[in-house]
Design a protein around this motif. Structure first.
Motif, PDB file in Angstrom:
ATOM      1  N   ARG A 101     -10.199  15.484  17.209  1.00 54.29           N
ATOM      2  CA  ARG A 101     -11.408  14.935  16.842  1.00 54.29           C
ATOM      3  C   ARG A 101     -12.240  16.442  15.891  1.00 54.29           C
ATOM      4  O   ARG A 101     -12.664  16.743  17.232  1.00 54.29           O
ATOM      5  CB  ARG A 101     -12.228  13.601  16.747  1.00 54.29           C
ATOM      6  N   GLY A 127     -18.256  14.715  14.856  1.00 49.73           N
ATOM      7  CA  GLY A 127     -18.540  13.702  15.535  1.00 49.73           C
ATOM      8  C   GLY A 127     -18.884  12.291  14.377  1.00 49.73           C
ATOM      9  O   GLY A 127     -17.862  10.964  15.169  1.00 49.73           O
ATOM     10  N   GLU A 128     -19.033  12.042  13.024  1.00 48.46           N
ATOM     11  CA  GLU A 128     -18.790  10.225  12.926  1.00 48.46           C
ATOM     12  C   GLU A 128     -17.527  10.231  12.534  1.00 48.46           C
ATOM     13  O   GLU A 128     -16.545  11.006  12.483  1.00 48.46           O
ATOM     14  CB  GLU A 128     -19.261  10.117  10.691  1.00 48.46           C
ATOM     15  N   ARG A 145     -14.074   6.276  12.106  1.00 48.94           N
ATOM     16  CA  ARG A 145     -14.933   4.577  12.051  1.00 48.94           C
ATOM     17  C   ARG A 145     -13.693   4.388  12.832  1.00 48.94           C
ATOM     18  O   ARG A 145     -12.537   4.629  12.570  1.00 48.94           O
ATOM     19  CB  ARG A 145     -14.003   4.604  10.557  1.00 48.94           C
ATOM     20  N   ASP A 155     -17.875   1.809  11.702  1.00 54.83           N
ATOM     21  CA  ASP A 155     -18.453   2.923  12.098  1.00 54.83           C
ATOM     22  C   ASP A 155     -17.764   2.660  13.603  1.00 54.83           C
ATOM     23  O   ASP A 155     -18.671   1.932  14.442  1.00 54.83           O
ATOM     24  CB  ASP A 155     -19.615   3.124  11.943  1.00 54.83           C
ATOM     25  N   SER A 156     -17.610   3.988  14.327  1.00 55.18           N
ATOM     26  CA  SER A 156     -17.116   4.162  15.992  1.00 55.18           C
ATOM     27  C   SER A 156     -18.407   4.486  16.787  1.00 55.18           C
ATOM     28  O   SER A 156     -18.888   5.207  17.034  1.00 55.18           O
ATOM     29  CB  SER A 156     -16.458   5.325  15.889  1.00 55.18           C
ATOM     30  N   GLN A 157     -19.479   3.676  16.070  1.00 53.40           N
ATOM     31  CA  GLN A 157     -20.835   3.305  17.518  1.00 53.40           C
ATOM     32  C   GLN A 157     -21.289   2.075  18.002  1.00 53.40           C
ATOM     33  O   GLN A 157     -20.390   0.759  17.566  1.00 53.40           O
ATOM     34  CB  GLN A 157     -21.616   3.324  16.544  1.00 53.40           C
ATOM     35  N   TYR A 185     -21.670  10.851  18.919  1.00 52.95           N
ATOM     36  CA  TYR A 185     -21.999   9.829  17.288  1.00 52.95           C
ATOM     37  C   TYR A 185     -21.595   8.467  17.847  1.00 52.95           C
ATOM     38  O   TYR A 185     -22.524   7.345  17.665  1.00 52.95           O
ATOM     39  CB  TYR A 185     -21.183  10.497  17.153  1.00 52.95           C
ATOM     40  N   TYR A 234     -25.369   6.638  19.070  1.00 51.12           N
ATOM     41  CA  TYR A 234     -26.149   6.810  18.455  1.00 51.12           C
ATOM     42  C   TYR A 234     -26.181   5.709  18.274  1.00 51.12           C
ATOM     43  O   TYR A 234     -26.096   4.537  18.181  1.00 51.12           O
ATOM     44  CB  TYR A 234     -25.848   7.587  16.858  1.00 51.12           C
TER      45      TYR A 234
END
Length: 414
Positions: A328, A331-332, A334, A346-348, A407, A410
């Motif tokens: 990776r 940041g962003e 999925r 979203d990986s959050q 990320y 966030y």
């Protein structure tokens, strides 16, 4: 080259058995494959369905589910892209990009792969005599063959060695091994790896243990000067025994990775709750795995990287596997499956909190799980890195990029 077969006999290890019995037959029909249970199998008092939702135990031909070429519970036992490349190389001699143009049929992949495959099924040309395509090579021999294939230099002799150890899924090179009474999966380093993939997955497994997620025993060793990750198989409970396994893809009713775009953790949880003997705690268990995948940067959590044991009546989640931080640069990111019923991927961690009720959890419970995992990973990272002998460069390449990427946190203060 082997001529395509129109039939294959399915042999199964029933619960607690140490020898397989013939359960039925796969038959090519047009562009698909139908299945029929053998009358002798149906007459057995201990006969079970190979997977009830799509292959109910009854007389007569059973067509594959709509939109699928073959019942998913049968295709789950096939080799994936890596194993298929091995079979193509052995049967056609084509390697590398040349192999991409080769289209072999599904029965060929099932009949030409090794017998020590995932789960409790195997495929034979005979209904009366079971002949295992046995694992007889050492790790170094299998590793040498895998390296030759990786470099486009696999000889017929090495291909014959490699195919017996390559009957499992995945895009990366891996082989099956038998060491005394232990059955192992060996994940191999590739020359094209841009960072230490094997040690990264080993770190994922070790961190999972420390946050309390059920994972199989594993260790890193060296073969031919490269790291190899050895993982004990959870589908081999005792000498001679095998446990039937179905993938998340099959549980969701999808036949291939085109279904991945529709895959959903909450829908997989629905299936598990419906067919599990013990439904209590399943939501929390699956939620913890979702959170952990985000925490370590594993965005390859597609439905075939989840599985459940099948005993003929009930499903039970297997230990977690393929917990590998993925390369990776930013940041962003999925996840490969929907986290919430609203389609969010979203990986959050905030997405997990918002989806908490889909897993039967409160927002406070979800936050507690996330906080516990994040703190545990941070506190254990140096120890895990030392255990696996990660270099400073490797540590910096993993932590803060894949593992606990900013990320992920966030919009959620922990």
């Amino acid at each position: 080259m082997t001529q395509p077969s129109d039939n294959a006999f399915v042999w199964a290890w029933l619960p607690g058995a140490v020898q397989p019995v013939v359960a039925g037959r796969i038959n090519r029909l047009g562009n698909g494959y139908r299945f029929i249970y053998g009358e002798s199998y149906l007459a057995r008092p201990d006969a079970i369905s190979l997977y009830g939702p799509e292959l109910p135990i009854r007389s007569g031909w059973i067509d594959p589910p709509d939109g699928m070429e073959m019942a998913g519970s049968l295709w789950d036992a096939s080799p994936d892209s890596w194993g298929q490349r091995v079979i193509i190389a052995r049967l056609t001699g084509k390697q590398g990009r040349e192999a991409d143009a080769v289209n072999l049929d599904r029965l060929t992949f099932l009949l030409e792969s090794g017998s020590n495959r995932i789960g409790g099924l195997d495929f034979q040309v005979s209904a009366t005599e079971y002949v295992a395509r046995a694992d007889g090579a050492t790790l170094d021999e299998l590793h040498a063959a895998a390296r030759a294939l990786d470099e486009g230099e696999l000889s017929p002799a090495l291909a014959a060695v490699l195919v017996h150890g390559t009957s499992i899924g995945g895009a990366r090179p891996k082989v099956t091994l038998v060491d005394g009474d232990k059955h192992l999966i060996a994940k191999l380093t590739m020359s094209t790896d841009i960072y230490p993939m094997v040690k990264a997955e080993a770190a994922g497994l070790e961190l999972a243990r420390r946050v309390g997620i059920d994972v199989p025993p594993s260790r890193v060793i060296t073969s031919l000067g490269r790291e190899v990750l050895l993982i004990e198989r959870f589908d081999r409970p005792g000498p001679g025994e095998r446990r039937m396994v179905v993938s998340g893809l099959t549980m969701l009713g999808y036949g291939d990775f085109l279904g991945a775009r529709y895959s959903s953790y909450p829908e997989m949880l629905d299936v598990l709750r419906q067919r599990s003997k013990y439904g209590e705690g399943l939501g929390k268990q699956l939620f913890e795995r979702v959170v952990f995948n985000i925490a370590i940067g594993n965005i390859d959590d597609h439905a075939r990287n989840h599985a459940a044991f099948w005993d003929g009546h009930h499903l039970e989640l297997t230990p977690a596997y393929d917990l590998a931080p993925q390369p990776r640069s930013g940041g962003e990111a999925r996840q490969a499956m929907d986290i919430g019923r609203d389609g969010s991927r979203d990986s959050q961690f905030v997405v997990c909190v918002n989806a908490a009720q889909d897993y039967g959890l409160s927002r406070a419970q979800a936050r507690d799980i996330i906080e516990y995992q994040v703190v545990t990973i941070r506190e254990n990272w140096d120890d895990v890195a030392e255990l696996l002998r990660l270099t400073l460069v490797d540590k910096n390449a993993l932590f803060g990029r894949q593992i606990l990427n900013p990320y992920a946190s966030y919009d959620l203060k922990l």
